[in-house]
Write a protein that holds these residues in place. Structure first.
Motif, PDB file in Angstrom:
ATOM      1  N   THR A   1       4.243  55.114   8.093  1.00 34.27           N
ATOM      2  CA  THR A   1       4.709  55.359   9.450  1.00 34.27           C
ATOM      3  C   THR A   1       5.874  54.444   9.773  1.00 34.27           C
ATOM      4  OG1 THR A   1       2.496  55.981  10.158  1.00 34.27           O
ATOM      5  CG2 THR A   1       4.078  55.394  11.874  1.00 34.27           C
ATOM      6  N   VAL A   2       6.969  55.026  10.256  1.00 33.67           N
ATOM      7  CA  VAL A   2       8.149  54.256  10.612  1.00 33.67           C
ATOM      8  C   VAL A   2       8.120  53.966  12.107  1.00 33.67           C
ATOM      9  CG1 VAL A   2      10.659  54.224  10.679  1.00 33.67           C
ATOM     10  CG2 VAL A   2       9.482  55.317   8.763  1.00 33.67           C
ATOM     11  N   ASP A   3       8.287  52.680  12.458  1.00 26.43           N
ATOM     12  CA  ASP A   3       8.287  52.287  13.862  1.00 26.43           C
ATOM     13  C   ASP A   3       9.679  52.567  14.434  1.00 26.43           C
ATOM     14  OD1 ASP A   3       8.029  51.177  16.326  1.00 26.43           O
ATOM     15  OD2 ASP A   3       7.282  49.246  15.642  1.00 26.43           O
ATOM     16  N   THR A   4       9.777  53.506  15.351  1.00 27.10           N
ATOM     17  CA  THR A   4      11.065  53.896  15.927  1.00 27.10           C
ATOM     18  C   THR A   4      11.280  53.332  17.329  1.00 27.10           C
ATOM     19  OG1 THR A   4      10.107  55.952  16.795  1.00 27.10           O
ATOM     20  CG2 THR A   4      11.097  56.026  14.584  1.00 27.10           C
ATOM     21  N   ARG A   5      10.423  52.434  17.743  1.00 27.38           N
ATOM     22  CA  ARG A   5      10.571  51.865  19.086  1.00 27.38           C
ATOM     23  C   ARG A   5      11.785  50.947  19.182  1.00 27.38           C
ATOM     24  NH1 ARG A   5       4.891  49.046  20.038  1.00 27.38           N
ATOM     25  NH2 ARG A   5       5.518  48.186  18.025  1.00 27.38           N
ATOM     26  N   THR A   6      12.309  50.804  20.387  1.00 30.30           N
ATOM     27  CA  THR A   6      13.352  49.822  20.671  1.00 30.30           C
ATOM     28  C   THR A   6      12.682  48.626  21.324  1.00 30.30           C
ATOM     29  OG1 THR A   6      15.030  51.532  20.988  1.00 30.30           O
ATOM     30  CG2 THR A   6      15.478  49.358  21.924  1.00 30.30           C
ATOM     31  N   LEU A   7      12.659  47.521  20.613  1.00 30.08           N
ATOM     32  CA  LEU A   7      11.917  46.353  21.067  1.00 30.08           C
ATOM     33  C   LEU A   7      12.866  45.235  21.480  1.00 30.08           C
ATOM     34  CD1 LEU A   7       9.160  46.346  18.299  1.00 30.08           C
ATOM     35  CD2 LEU A   7       8.930  47.142  20.657  1.00 30.08           C
ATOM     36  N   PHE A   8      12.550  44.623  22.616  1.00 31.19           N
ATOM     37  CA  PHE A   8      13.311  43.488  23.127  1.00 31.19           C
ATOM     38  C   PHE A   8      12.392  42.290  23.279  1.00 31.19           C
ATOM     39  CE2 PHE A   8      15.886  46.752  25.753  1.00 31.19           C
ATOM     40  CZ  PHE A   8      16.701  47.036  24.674  1.00 31.19           C
ATOM     41  N   PHE A   9      12.941  41.103  22.986  1.00 30.57           N
ATOM     42  CA  PHE A   9      12.300  39.858  23.382  1.00 30.57           C
ATOM     43  C   PHE A   9      12.923  39.406  24.698  1.00 30.57           C
ATOM     44  CE2 PHE A   9      11.581  39.400  18.712  1.00 30.57           C
ATOM     45  CZ  PHE A   9      10.195  39.335  18.758  1.00 30.57           C
ATOM     46  N   THR A  10      12.133  38.758  25.535  1.00 33.75           N
ATOM     47  CA  THR A  10      12.646  38.262  26.803  1.00 33.75           C
ATOM     48  C   THR A  10      12.354  36.779  26.964  1.00 33.75           C
ATOM     49  OG1 THR A  10      10.604  38.868  27.972  1.00 33.75           O
ATOM     50  CG2 THR A  10      12.376  40.496  27.936  1.00 33.75           C
ATOM     51  N   GLY A  11      13.332  36.067  27.516  1.00 34.58           N
ATOM     52  CA  GLY A  11      13.120  34.690  27.918  1.00 34.58           C
ATOM     53  C   GLY A  11      12.747  34.647  29.391  1.00 34.58           C
ATOM     54  N   CYS A  12      12.284  33.491  29.852  1.00 31.40           N
ATOM     55  CA  CYS A  12      11.847  33.409  31.250  1.00 31.40           C
ATOM     56  C   CYS A  12      11.771  31.959  31.695  1.00 31.40           C
ATOM     57  CB  CYS A  12      10.476  34.073  31.422  1.00 31.40           C
ATOM     58  SG  CYS A  12       9.103  33.112  30.714  1.00 31.40           S
ATOM     59  N   TYR A  13      11.525  31.786  32.984  1.00 22.62           N
ATOM     60  CA  TYR A  13      11.146  30.494  33.534  1.00 22.62           C
ATOM     61  C   TYR A  13       9.645  30.510  33.804  1.00 22.62           C
ATOM     62  CZ  TYR A  13      15.875  28.693  34.242  1.00 22.62           C
ATOM     63  OH  TYR A  13      17.152  28.210  34.061  1.00 22.62           O
ATOM     64  N   THR A  14       8.981  29.431  33.398  1.00 24.66           N
ATOM     65  CA  THR A  14       7.548  29.293  33.617  1.00 24.66           C
ATOM     66  C   THR A  14       7.301  28.293  34.753  1.00 24.66           C
ATOM     67  OG1 THR A  14       7.455  27.620  31.858  1.00 24.66           O
ATOM     68  CG2 THR A  14       6.993  29.908  31.238  1.00 24.66           C
ATOM     69  N   ARG A  15       6.077  27.887  34.912  1.00 28.07           N
ATOM     70  CA  ARG A  15       5.683  27.065  36.057  1.00 28.07           C
ATOM     71  C   ARG A  15       6.458  25.755  36.145  1.00 28.07           C
ATOM     72  NH1 ARG A  15      -0.631  26.231  36.738  1.00 28.07           N
ATOM     73  NH2 ARG A  15      -0.400  28.512  36.771  1.00 28.07           N
ATOM     74  N   ASP A  16       6.835  25.163  35.014  1.00 23.43           N
ATOM     75  CA  ASP A  16       7.541  23.889  35.051  1.00 23.43           C
ATOM     76  C   ASP A  16       8.916  24.000  35.702  1.00 23.43           C
ATOM     77  OD1 ASP A  16       8.617  25.388  32.978  1.00 23.43           O
ATOM     78  OD2 ASP A  16       9.013  23.645  31.717  1.00 23.43           O
ATOM     79  N   ALA A  17       9.445  25.234  35.800  1.00 20.00           N
ATOM     80  CA  ALA A  17      10.733  25.460  36.447  1.00 20.00           C
ATOM     81  C   ALA A  17      10.588  26.229  37.752  1.00 20.00           C
ATOM     82  CB  ALA A  17      11.658  26.219  35.499  1.00 20.00           C
ATOM     83  N   GLY A  18       9.367  26.331  38.251  1.00 22.31           N
ATOM     84  CA  GLY A  18       9.124  27.082  39.469  1.00 22.31           C
ATOM     85  C   GLY A  18       9.084  28.578  39.263  1.00 22.31           C
ATOM     86  N   GLY A  19       8.978  29.017  37.996  1.00 21.08           N
ATOM     87  CA  GLY A  19       8.936  30.441  37.697  1.00 21.08           C
ATOM     88  C   GLY A  19       7.525  30.956  37.541  1.00 21.08           C
ATOM     89  N   THR A  20       7.431  32.264  37.293  1.00 15.85           N
ATOM     90  CA  THR A  20       6.121  32.905  37.148  1.00 15.85           C
ATOM     91  C   THR A  20       5.896  33.475  35.756  1.00 15.85           C
ATOM     92  OG1 THR A  20       6.958  35.041  37.942  1.00 15.85           O
ATOM     93  CG2 THR A  20       6.104  33.506  39.598  1.00 15.85           C
ATOM     94  N   GLY A  21       6.824  33.246  34.838  1.00 19.20           N
ATOM     95  CA  GLY A  21       6.672  33.744  33.479  1.00 19.20           C
ATOM     96  C   GLY A  21       5.623  32.959  32.709  1.00 19.20           C
TER      97      GLY A  21
ATOM     98  N   GLY B   1       5.940  32.921  28.983  1.00 22.98           N
ATOM     99  CA  GLY B   1       6.483  32.621  27.664  1.00 22.98           C
ATOM    100  C   GLY B   1       7.417  33.719  27.207  1.00 22.98           C
ATOM    101  N   ILE B   2       7.620  33.813  25.902  1.00 18.22           N
ATOM    102  CA  ILE B   2       8.515  34.826  25.336  1.00 18.22           C
ATOM    103  C   ILE B   2       7.809  36.173  25.377  1.00 18.22           C
ATOM    104  CG2 ILE B   2       9.834  35.531  23.306  1.00 18.22           C
ATOM    105  CD1 ILE B   2       9.724  32.530  22.455  1.00 18.22           C
ATOM    106  N   GLY B   3       8.405  37.124  26.068  1.00 16.15           N
ATOM    107  CA  GLY B   3       7.789  38.436  26.214  1.00 16.15           C
ATOM    108  C   GLY B   3       8.304  39.429  25.188  1.00 16.15           C
TER     109      GLY B   3
ATOM    110  N   VAL C   1       2.784  38.899  25.913  1.00 12.91           N
ATOM    111  CA  VAL C   1       3.464  37.643  25.628  1.00 12.91           C
ATOM    112  C   VAL C   1       3.418  37.403  24.131  1.00 12.91           C
ATOM    113  CG1 VAL C   1       3.481  35.157  26.036  1.00 12.91           C
ATOM    114  CG2 VAL C   1       2.877  36.719  27.896  1.00 12.91           C
ATOM    115  N   ALA C   2       4.596  37.378  23.506  1.00 12.15           N
ATOM    116  CA  ALA C   2       4.657  37.173  22.063  1.00 12.15           C
ATOM    117  C   ALA C   2       4.392  35.720  21.693  1.00 12.15           C
ATOM    118  CB  ALA C   2       6.016  37.620  21.530  1.00 12.15           C
ATOM    119  N   ALA C   3       4.767  34.803  22.577  1.00 10.06           N
ATOM    120  CA  ALA C   3       4.500  33.378  22.341  1.00 10.06           C
ATOM    121  C   ALA C   3       4.483  32.669  23.690  1.00 10.06           C
ATOM    122  CB  ALA C   3       5.552  32.760  21.431  1.00 10.06           C
ATOM    123  N   ALA C   4       3.372  32.014  24.006  1.00 10.50           N
ATOM    124  CA  ALA C   4       3.272  31.241  25.236  1.00 10.50           C
ATOM    125  C   ALA C   4       3.967  29.900  25.025  1.00 10.50           C
ATOM    126  CB  ALA C   4       1.815  31.021  25.616  1.00 10.50           C
TER     127      ALA C   4
END
Length: 359
Positions: free
Chosen positions: A2-22, A24-26, A41-44
């Protein structure tokens, strides 16, 4: 198989230490023809405000802005495709508020630029993409310090604020310094890291922030404070010179209350015919036409959320990360005009600051 044909993105964010609500890496599936879907979350980790992938190895790099570190992650595939990130080697320290990470197209090194103290750092990579060395580039000097008569009125020296880097296919490297209004030109030396080979001085308090490479070798630089796009063209001496400058919009009335607006990111269409600039404050996307003479403002359109910090052009779509409204908004790009219409999708996600294609 099976070939994975999805378009996948990683996302950065701000977490609690910066006043954000993220958290980790999504990871997001943004396949064409479907609404974006959060895959978890791919990596907290702490405020991974910028992420970038290795050109050939299954490795992602994240700069944790407030923790003062940069970490490599192995991209691990699961039954359904990319599933998670696993730390690859130890994290390395950065300078104060590392806010951008870029990877050499040949996989030799990673660059981190630091907003807080202006440091530019180069981390050498082994063939697996693991960071194995750390060198700090020479400090930036303010090119306006002596020639600008208004400089003494500031009372103290201005703070260097390195913000982004761009590694060119031929090996040269450009870094922006938002605090000192200069774009520095470097070449890579295997032993000493970055060796300065030139600089382009931009107007006083313009604030060069992000860069985009055109297919013909020109580099477009967006300024945060003056809200302009500068065209840098290669010259015969191996450096760059300003060959065009334009406001991101035809007039301040189109953008909103000028002092409240700041530009964030610039991205080019795949064919290089259009440029897209995020404008924070009035929350808009500026569309510029690009030709041999430079960039030219065409229209300014709502970005679909609050505080468009970063955006990605991919497969005829524009995806915008809205840091303060906690969403990624997607638009279809008109192939002829380059314009965007109403949002076609919006995905809720905590304090997004960056979107990167998962190669």
């Amino acid at each position: 198989m099976t070939v994975d044909t999805r378009t996948l993105f990683f996302t950065g964010c701000y977490t609690r230490d910066a006043g954000g609500t993220g958290e980790g890496i999504g990871l997001i599936d943004a396949s064409v023809g479907s609404s974006p879907e959060a895959l978890g979350v791919a990596a907290a980790t702490s405020s991974p405000s910028f992420v970038a992938t290795h050109p050939t190895a299954p490795v992602l790099y994240a700069v944790c802005e407030f923790a003062g570190t940069v970490q490599a992650y192995s991209i691990d595939g699961g039954a359904g495709g990319i599933a998670s990130l696993t730390p690859l080697g130890e994290s390395w320290s950065t300078g104060d508020s590392g806010c951008h990470v870029a990877v050499d197209p040949n996989g030799r090194f990673v660059l981190v630029t630091c907003y807080g103290d202006g440091q530019v750092l180069l981390f050498g990579l082994d063939p697996r993409g693991i960071m194995i060395s750390r060198t700090v580039a020479p400090k930036a000097l303010d090119p306006h310090a002596e020639k600008n008569p208004d400089y003494p009125a500031l009372g103290t020296a201005r703070q260097s604020r390195a913000h982004a880097s761009l590694v060119l296919p031929g090996g040269r490297i450009l870094t922006t310094d938002l605090g000192l209004d200069v774009v520095r030109v470097w070449h890579h030396d295997r032993l000493s890291g970055l060796v300065r080979s030139g600089a382009v001085t931009l107007p006083f308090e313009s604030g060069p922030r992000h860069l985009a490479l055109h297919p013909d070798g020109r580099v477009f630089v967006v300024t945060e404070y003056s809200r302009q796009v500068f065209t840098l063209s290669p010259n015969p001496d191996g450096g760059f010179e300003v060959t065009s400058v334009t406001p991101v919009a035809a007039g301040d009335a189109e953008v909103g209350t000028a002092p409240a607006d700041t530009c964030a990111h610039i991205e080019l269409s795949t064919d290089g015919r259009h440029a897209y600039v995020g404008i924070r404050g009035s929350n808009r996307i500026a569309v510029l036409a690009v030709d041999e003479a430079g960039a030219h403002p065409v229209a300014v359109m709502p970005s679909g959320g609050d505080w468009p910090r970063h955006h990605l052009v991919h497969d005829g779509m524009l995806h915008v990360a809205h840091e303060r409204s906690h969403e990624i908004t997607s638009f279809v790009i008109d192939g002829d005009t380059g314009l965007i219409g109403d949002p076609v999708a919006s995905l809720a996600t905590g304090s997004p600051t960056c979107i990167a294609l998962a190669r």
